[in-house]
Scaffold this active site. Structure first.
Site, PDB file in Angstrom:
ATOM      1  N   GLU A   1     -65.259 -68.750 -35.610  1.00  0.00           N
ATOM      2  CA  GLU A   1     -66.584 -69.197 -35.176  1.00  0.00           C
ATOM      3  C   GLU A   1     -66.745 -70.594 -35.740  1.00  0.00           C
ATOM      4  O   GLU A   1     -66.918 -70.776 -36.944  1.00  0.00           O
ATOM      5  CB  GLU A   1     -67.641 -68.224 -35.711  1.00  0.00           C
ATOM      6  CG  GLU A   1     -68.917 -68.254 -34.905  1.00  0.00           C
ATOM      7  CD  GLU A   1     -69.926 -69.188 -35.520  1.00  0.00           C
ATOM      8  OE1 GLU A   1     -69.913 -70.379 -35.138  1.00  0.00           O
ATOM      9  OE2 GLU A   1     -70.707 -68.750 -36.365  1.00  0.00           O
TER      10      GLU A   1
ATOM     11  N   GLY B   1     -66.603 -71.829 -39.845  1.00  0.00           N
ATOM     12  CA  GLY B   1     -66.585 -73.134 -40.505  1.00  0.00           C
ATOM     13  C   GLY B   1     -66.163 -74.229 -39.532  1.00  0.00           C
ATOM     14  O   GLY B   1     -66.361 -74.112 -38.314  1.00  0.00           O
TER      15      GLY B   1
ATOM     16  N   CYS C   1     -74.422 -74.267 -36.967  1.00  0.00           N
ATOM     17  CA  CYS C   1     -73.371 -74.505 -35.967  1.00  0.00           C
ATOM     18  C   CYS C   1     -73.951 -74.598 -34.561  1.00  0.00           C
ATOM     19  O   CYS C   1     -73.416 -75.303 -33.722  1.00  0.00           O
ATOM     20  CB  CYS C   1     -72.299 -73.433 -36.052  1.00  0.00           C
ATOM     21  SG  CYS C   1     -72.977 -71.780 -36.147  1.00  0.00           S
TER      22      CYS C   1
ATOM     23  N   GLU D   1     -69.668 -83.318 -34.572  1.00  0.00           N
ATOM     24  CA  GLU D   1     -70.632 -82.474 -35.276  1.00  0.00           C
ATOM     25  C   GLU D   1     -71.079 -83.166 -36.571  1.00  0.00           C
ATOM     26  O   GLU D   1     -70.272 -83.399 -37.466  1.00  0.00           O
ATOM     27  CB  GLU D   1     -70.015 -81.113 -35.592  1.00  0.00           C
ATOM     28  CG  GLU D   1     -71.023 -80.148 -36.187  1.00  0.00           C
ATOM     29  CD  GLU D   1     -70.474 -78.741 -36.391  1.00  0.00           C
ATOM     30  OE1 GLU D   1     -69.381 -78.598 -36.955  1.00  0.00           O
ATOM     31  OE2 GLU D   1     -71.160 -77.790 -35.985  1.00  0.00           O
TER      32      GLU D   1
ATOM     33  N   LYS E   1     -63.936 -64.528 -49.099  1.00  0.00           N
ATOM     34  CA  LYS E   1     -63.955 -65.779 -49.860  1.00  0.00           C
ATOM     35  C   LYS E   1     -65.199 -66.566 -49.468  1.00  0.00           C
ATOM     36  O   LYS E   1     -65.266 -67.167 -48.409  1.00  0.00           O
ATOM     37  CB  LYS E   1     -62.707 -66.636 -49.632  1.00  0.00           C
ATOM     38  CG  LYS E   1     -62.595 -67.644 -50.777  1.00  0.00           C
ATOM     39  CD  LYS E   1     -61.911 -68.932 -50.456  1.00  0.00           C
ATOM     40  CE  LYS E   1     -62.668 -69.931 -49.675  1.00  0.00           C
ATOM     41  NZ  LYS E   1     -63.787 -70.605 -50.370  1.00  0.00           N
TER      42      LYS E   1
HETATM   43  P1  NAI Z   1     -64.834 -75.866 -44.060  1.00  0.00           P
HETATM   44  O1  NAI Z   1     -64.572 -75.306 -42.702  1.00  0.00           O
HETATM   45  O2  NAI Z   1     -63.744 -76.652 -44.689  1.00  0.00           O
HETATM   46  O3  NAI Z   1     -65.236 -74.679 -45.075  1.00  0.00           O
HETATM   47  C1  NAI Z   1     -65.611 -73.372 -44.684  1.00  0.00           C
HETATM   48  C2  NAI Z   1     -64.857 -72.339 -45.508  1.00  0.00           C
HETATM   49  O4  NAI Z   1     -63.444 -72.484 -45.284  1.00  0.00           O
HETATM   50  C3  NAI Z   1     -65.037 -72.469 -47.014  1.00  0.00           C
HETATM   51  O5  NAI Z   1     -65.063 -71.176 -47.575  1.00  0.00           O
HETATM   52  C4  NAI Z   1     -63.785 -73.216 -47.438  1.00  0.00           C
HETATM   53  O6  NAI Z   1     -63.426 -72.993 -48.784  1.00  0.00           O
HETATM   54  C5  NAI Z   1     -62.753 -72.617 -46.506  1.00  0.00           C
HETATM   55  N1  NAI Z   1     -61.571 -73.457 -46.264  1.00  0.00           N
HETATM   56  C6  NAI Z   1     -61.492 -74.813 -46.250  1.00  0.00           C
HETATM   57  N2  NAI Z   1     -60.238 -75.211 -45.971  1.00  0.00           N
HETATM   58  C7  NAI Z   1     -59.486 -74.095 -45.813  1.00  0.00           C
HETATM   59  C8  NAI Z   1     -58.113 -73.854 -45.515  1.00  0.00           C
HETATM   60  N3  NAI Z   1     -57.267 -74.847 -45.305  1.00  0.00           N
HETATM   61  N4  NAI Z   1     -57.691 -72.575 -45.431  1.00  0.00           N
HETATM   62  C9  NAI Z   1     -58.544 -71.546 -45.613  1.00  0.00           C
HETATM   63  N5  NAI Z   1     -59.854 -71.716 -45.909  1.00  0.00           N
HETATM   64  C10 NAI Z   1     -60.322 -72.968 -45.997  1.00  0.00           C
HETATM   65  O7  NAI Z   1     -66.165 -76.733 -43.972  1.00  0.00           O
HETATM   66  P2  NAI Z   1     -66.650 -77.889 -45.012  1.00  0.00           P
HETATM   67  O8  NAI Z   1     -65.493 -78.744 -45.380  1.00  0.00           O
HETATM   68  O9  NAI Z   1     -67.423 -77.225 -46.076  1.00  0.00           O
HETATM   69  O10 NAI Z   1     -67.667 -78.715 -44.094  1.00  0.00           O
HETATM   70  C11 NAI Z   1     -67.199 -79.759 -43.246  1.00  0.00           C
HETATM   71  C12 NAI Z   1     -67.846 -79.689 -41.895  1.00  0.00           C
HETATM   72  O11 NAI Z   1     -67.524 -78.461 -41.265  1.00  0.00           O
HETATM   73  C13 NAI Z   1     -69.366 -79.714 -41.857  1.00  0.00           C
HETATM   74  O12 NAI Z   1     -69.879 -80.992 -41.949  1.00  0.00           O
HETATM   75  C14 NAI Z   1     -69.637 -79.081 -40.525  1.00  0.00           C
HETATM   76  O13 NAI Z   1     -69.509 -80.032 -39.493  1.00  0.00           O
HETATM   77  C15 NAI Z   1     -68.545 -78.066 -40.380  1.00  0.00           C
HETATM   78  N6  NAI Z   1     -69.008 -76.727 -40.750  1.00  0.00           N
HETATM   79  C16 NAI Z   1     -69.332 -75.856 -39.742  1.00  0.00           C
HETATM   80  C17 NAI Z   1     -69.849 -74.624 -40.045  1.00  0.00           C
HETATM   81  C18 NAI Z   1     -70.211 -73.668 -38.971  1.00  0.00           C
HETATM   82  O14 NAI Z   1     -70.994 -72.768 -39.218  1.00  0.00           O
HETATM   83  N7  NAI Z   1     -69.665 -73.784 -37.794  1.00  0.00           N
HETATM   84  C19 NAI Z   1     -70.101 -74.196 -41.428  1.00  0.00           C
HETATM   85  C20 NAI Z   1     -69.651 -75.162 -42.421  1.00  0.00           C
HETATM   86  C21 NAI Z   1     -69.157 -76.375 -42.064  1.00  0.00           C
END
Ligand code: NAI
Ligand code: MG
Length: 497
Positions: free
Chosen positions: A266, A244, A300, A399, A190
């Site tokens: 991660e 994420g 990250c 973050e 996904k």
């Molecule tokens: P997110 O962690 O919500 O999204 C990442 C992925 O998880 C996307 O594919 C999203 O559709 C999916 N996702 C979201 N909620 C989910 C759930 N409940 N169950 C299963 N999958 C789910 O990140 P978002 O909201 O795009 O960004 C918010 C913050 O997260 C950013 O500002 C940053 O601080 C952090 N982030 C960290 C990343 C990393 O590489 N460590 C990458 C992206 C975001």
């Protein structure tokens, strides 16, 4: 602003269609018929519409992946054939490198030079590296008891769900697919809803490469209440791998308990980037810039906390400000751009809000601090440096995931080690010094999964990456990723007469 002209747009044909889901080797609409828009963050224009997968579609993808795992050509093919498929895919990505680089820049906003020289080649290298592993998986024989012949088998885990973010869309896909496929698993990916396009284009290339139906499935859509949640809850998925936000990681872990599927996470970071007075200051200034502004700070392992030894603070800040002032911000499609827009309006607002929080906490804006006034469109935030920060402020603890550097002065080695570790995260850290003893001492003192000495953001598919503390668990890349995607089976054979 010089952007790519339409005639040079290699991904034009791909963008002209509504994107579908890849299930069981076929491109299909979502069962609900729903679609969503994906947007160019530099122009705010819609690039194309994408199928919005949900639970029903995930169920179909899992059925296909289960069948492909339990029976059919994928299960019986030799590991050399499996390696060849991964190599075919790497070759096709390389052949279509320019188109993929454009697509990544349009969907994510990152500078085209980064897409072309970092994201695409590292994606290719990751697939080639894991192609090599397919033929090198081994069990062991164990001399436990001469009455028994005892050996282990290393087997694939099964059907794997992979949920990835928007900051390195194609590279995160390669980190997930490479080891999972090398080990003989089947996958349901996904992609992030903000950046689904390169995964879909590479899905087309995977079909061209010859992967059997059902081995690779892609369900685009949303996270919570959408395809993401359906994957993490699914009772017939054996493992979920996630990159994420830490909050999302917790939700995925909670959702996984139904069938106790294996989970690797991660998550985020708040990396300390520590510069001692004895460092090569010019190199450290460049490293601080790469550390925080690469990919618009949406990394990250971004070096978001810059610890400067007090005696060099002023000299360092002068040099840093000079270089930041020269950074060209603009549309990522412009070859001259150093720093593009944030991925979405939501992220732009989040980053700007953190700058306001920092000011409220008493930090001073040394450069940047807002959206550039001359940009009428796009989710831009200026490269921003904040001084007068102390490690307990929210700007030093949370973050931001944007181009915002918090500068914290320090006096002694003990003090800086303690502060560097005073964070809930532990993904990475860096130290700049000419003293080899100090460098190694810090490498052992910092509680984080990666330490860079006199460098920043260096990666190789052979070198493991992952977190301590709330930055997650499990190591991706290198041989360690093989552990994530295999099970060990012990076999006892009675040899007694
Ligand atoms: P997110 O962690 O919500 O999204 C990442 C992925 O998880 C996307 O594919 C999203 O559709 C999916 N996702 C979201 N909620 C989910 C759930 N409940 N169950 C299963 N999958 C789910 O990140 P978002 O909201 O795009 O960004 C918010 C913050 O997260 C950013 O500002 C940053 O601080 C952090 N982030 C960290 C990343 C990393 O590489 N460590 C990458 C992206 C975001
Ligand atoms: Mg989220």
């Amino acid at each position: 602003m010089a952007v790519v002209h339409e005639k040079e747009l290699l991904c034009k044909k791909f963008l002209s269609k509504t994107q579908k889901l890849l299930i069981d080797g076929k491109w299909v609409d979502a069962k609900s018929g729903k679609t969503f828009e994906t947007i160019n963050p530099a122009t705010e224009e819609v690039l194309c519409r994408v199928a919005e997968g949900s639970k029903e579609d995930v169920d179909l993808a899992v059925k296909a992946a289960r069948r492909a795992f339990e029976s059919g050509p994928w299960k019986t093919m030799s590991t050399a054939q499996r390696a060849k498929l991964l190599l075919n895919l790497a070759d096709l990505i390389e052949k279509n490198a320019d188109e993929l680089a454009q697509l990544e820049t349009l969907d994510n906003g990152k500078p085209i030079k980064e897409s072309r020289y970092v994201d695409v080649p590292q994606t290719v290298e990751t697939f080639r590296y894991y192609a090599g592993w397919a033929t090198k998986l081994e069990g062991e024989t164990i001399n436990a008891n001469s009455n028994f012949f005892t050996y282990t088998l290393r087997e694939p885990v099964g059907v794997v769900g992979q949920i990835i973010p928007w900051n390195f869309p194609m590279l995160m896909m390669a980190w997930k697919w490479g080891p999972a496929l090398a080990c003989g698993n089947t996958v349901i990916l996904k992609p992030a809803e903000q950046t689904p396009l390169t995964a879909l284009r590479i899905g087309e290339l995977a079909m061209e490469a010859g992967f059997p139906d059902g081995v690779i499935n892609i369900v685009t859509g949303f996270g919570g209440d959408g395809a993401g949640e359906a994957i993490s809850r699914h009772m017939d998925i054996d493992k979920v791998a996630f990159t994420g936000e830490d909050k999302t990681g917790k939700l995925i872990l909670q959702a996984s308990t139904g069938n106790l599927k294996r989970v690797s996470l991660e998550l985020g970071g708040k990396a300390p980037n520590i510069v001692f007075a004895d460092a090569d200051i010019d190199a450290a200034v460049k490293g601080a810039i790469t550390g925080i502004f690469f990919n618009q700070g949406q990394v990250c392992c971004a070096g978001s906390r810059l610890f400067l030894e007090e005696s060099i603070h002023d000299e360092f800040m002068t040099k840093l400000k000079e270089r930041v002032a020269k950074m060209r911000q603009g549309d990522g499609s412009d070859e001259k751009t150093h720093i593009g827009p944030q991925v979405s309006k939501e992220q732009q607002e989040r980053v700007l809000n953190y700058i306001e929080i920092a000011k409220g906490e008493g930090a001073t804006v040394a450069c940047g601090g807002q959206s550039p006034a001359d940009m009428k469109k796009g989710f831009f935030v200026q490269p921003t440096v904040l001084t007068g920060v102390n490690n307990t402020m929210r700007i030093a603890q949370e973050e931001v995931f944007g181009p915002v550097l918090a500068v914290i002065p320090f006096k002694s080695m003990d003090e800086v080690a303690e502060q560097a570790n005073a964070t809930t995260f532990g993904l990475s850290g860096a130290v700049w010094t000419r003293d080899i003893k100090k460098a190694h001492k810090f490498a052992s003192l910092i509680k984080a999964g990666t330490i860079w000495v006199n460098c920043y953001n260096v990666f190789d598919p052979a070198v493991p990456f992952g977190g301590y503390k709330m930055s997650g668990y499990g190591r991706e890349l290198g041989k360690h990723s093989i552990e994530l995607y295999t099970n060990i089976k012990s076999v006892w054979v009675n040899m007694m007469d």
